[in-house]
Enzyme design. Structure first.
Site, short mmCIF file in Angstrom:
data_model
loop_
_atom_site.label_atom_id
_atom_site.label_comp_id
_atom_site.label_asym_id
_atom_site.label_seq_id
_atom_site.Cartn_x
_atom_site.Cartn_y
_atom_site.Cartn_z
N SER A 92 21.41 152.99 46.18
CA SER A 92 22.46 153.71 46.91
C SER A 92 22.30 155.22 46.93
O SER A 92 23.03 155.90 47.66
CB SER A 92 23.84 153.37 46.33
OG SER A 92 24.18 152.06 46.72
N TYR A 115 31.59 155.45 43.29
CA TYR A 115 32.50 154.34 43.58
C TYR A 115 33.80 154.52 42.80
O TYR A 115 34.33 155.62 42.72
CB TYR A 115 31.84 152.99 43.29
CG TYR A 115 30.43 152.93 43.80
CD1 TYR A 115 30.20 152.98 45.17
CD2 TYR A 115 29.34 152.87 42.94
CE1 TYR A 115 28.91 152.95 45.67
CE2 TYR A 115 28.05 152.84 43.43
CZ TYR A 115 27.85 152.88 44.80
OH TYR A 115 26.58 152.87 45.28
N LYS A 149 21.85 156.76 50.23
CA LYS A 149 22.97 156.99 51.15
C LYS A 149 23.22 158.48 51.38
O LYS A 149 23.77 158.87 52.42
CB LYS A 149 24.23 156.31 50.60
CG LYS A 149 24.11 154.78 50.55
CD LYS A 149 25.24 154.12 49.78
CE LYS A 149 25.06 152.60 49.71
NZ LYS A 149 26.07 151.96 48.82
N TYR A 152 19.35 149.30 56.50
CA TYR A 152 20.06 149.53 55.24
C TYR A 152 19.27 149.02 54.03
O TYR A 152 19.09 149.72 53.03
CB TYR A 152 21.45 148.89 55.31
CG TYR A 152 22.20 148.96 54.02
CD1 TYR A 152 22.75 150.17 53.58
CD2 TYR A 152 22.33 147.84 53.20
CE1 TYR A 152 23.42 150.25 52.37
CE2 TYR A 152 23.00 147.91 51.99
CZ TYR A 152 23.54 149.12 51.58
OH TYR A 152 24.18 149.20 50.37
N VAL A 183 22.38 151.22 41.99
CA VAL A 183 22.33 150.11 41.04
C VAL A 183 20.97 149.93 40.38
O VAL A 183 20.83 149.14 39.46
CB VAL A 183 22.74 148.74 41.62
CG1 VAL A 183 24.23 148.60 41.78
CG2 VAL A 183 22.01 148.42 42.88
N1 GLN Z 1 21.33 147.85 47.95
C1 GLN Z 1 22.49 147.75 47.11
C2 GLN Z 1 23.53 146.87 47.78
O1 GLN Z 1 23.71 147.05 48.95
C3 GLN Z 1 22.98 149.12 46.86
C4 GLN Z 1 24.18 149.15 45.97
C5 GLN Z 1 24.17 150.28 45.00
O2 GLN Z 1 23.16 150.89 44.68
N2 GLN Z 1 25.32 150.50 44.42
O3 GLN Z 1 24.15 146.06 47.19
#
Ligand code: GLN
Length: 312
Positions: A64, A243, A67, A191, A261
């Protein structure tokens, strides 16, 4: 004058006995295979000096954190109209939550939760095939980090595509509200590939330097965005980058940051430095446990919190 290398070494030494705490993400099979005992940290100041420790030069899945880069790209392409498609408020819910979306008619709260990032991927896809959009994202990150060796890990992208049920649900749900312009599998193709970018802490810290440098990468001299846009991206990272743990991260660290993650976190100390940490064990909000502690220690010892320096 603070001795940054001594601080980084000390953080690494202090946290080494705790490496392995937290839970490695296992809902993406390829991520579950990562060695939980990794811990790296790189700090790059605005003069380009690098202070690093541990597994800081080993590429990992940035997930993520990507992003931030796709939001920057989307803002470059679509300007302020980006905000017609995605909000700018903290969500107070998990990264892959679907609950808020129905109440808010399919418009995601912010660009850093999954639903919002999927909309941003849709914006990056405008005028492109998925392959071209993915190429544009990779080239953009290479340009930011000034490193053409940065690439996507195809096994991670494949693994996530095969098991991304929740993301398919989010995208289909938004599509049903008319919130995605392109086909769901094209948007998710973009994505999943952006999330599968593999970068080391040092590469990641370099790619975040423009956010520390008022929109300009001080090493390459490239102006990436205006100073106003850099400030605004930093504001979003501060309020939404972790988050449901964003408040806690602001409280303990006090720097704009974006987690993934894969266990990475990119943090920005405006006017001072860009920092990346990596350790795969996650806390209950899905953010790197050791990485968050490392950043908390760094902020405490440098006085870099955006909320004010400690009394001396
Ligand atoms: N690729 C992961 C997902 O879409 C990204 C989530 C994350 O890094 N928090 O679930």
């Amino acid at each position: 004058m603070v001795d940054l290398q001594a601080i980084v070494d000390d953080i690494h030494r202090t946290l080494t006995p705790r490496i392995g705490e937290g839970k490695v993400a296992d809902y993406i099979p390829q991520l579950a295979r990562v060695d939980a005992a990794k811990f790296g940290m790189s700090v790059i100041d605005l003069d380009g000096r690098v202070y690093k420790a541990g597994d800081c030069d080993e590429p990992f899945s940035i997930q993520s954190i990507s992003k931030v880069f796709t939001l920057t790209l989307a803002l470059g392409k679509h300007g302020e109209s980006t905000w017609n498609r995605v909000g700018r408020e903290p969500s107070g819910s998990a990264f892959n939550s679907i609950v808020q979306l129905e109440h808010e008619n399919g418009k995601p709260r912010n660009p850093f939760i999954n639903a919002g990032a999927i909309v941003v991927s849709d914006l990056v896809l405008a005028g492109h095939t998925p392959r071209e959009a993915i190429g544009e994202i990779v080239r953009f990150v290479q340009y930011l980090a000034d490193d053409t060796s940065i690439a996507i890990d195809p096994d991670v992208a494949k693994s996530e595509t095969a098991t991304g049920y929740r993301n398919f649900a989010l995208a289909n749900f938004m599509k049903s509200y008319g919130k995605l312009t392109h086909a769901v599998d094209h948007v998710l193709g973009v994505y999943f590939h952006q999330c599968a970018l593999a970068m080391s802490c040092t590469q990641l810290a370099r790619s975040g330097l423009f956010l520390a440098g008022n929109g300009k990468n001080p090493i390459t001299g490239h102006t990436v965005v205006s100073s106003q846009r850099a400030r605004r991206i930093n504001a979003l990272m501060l309020t939404c980058g972790h988050y449901d743990g964003s408040g806690d991260f602001a409280y303990h660290v006090g720097l704009p940051g974006k987690s993934g993650v894969g266990g990475g976190i990119l943090a920005v100390a405006p006017g001072r430095a860009s920092v990346a940490v990596w350790s795969p064990g996650l806390n209950h909000n899905g953010n790197s446990l050791i990485g968050s502690l490392a950043l908390e220690m760094l902020a405490a010892r440098t006085g870099w919190s955006v909320f004010g320096a400690p009394a001396t």
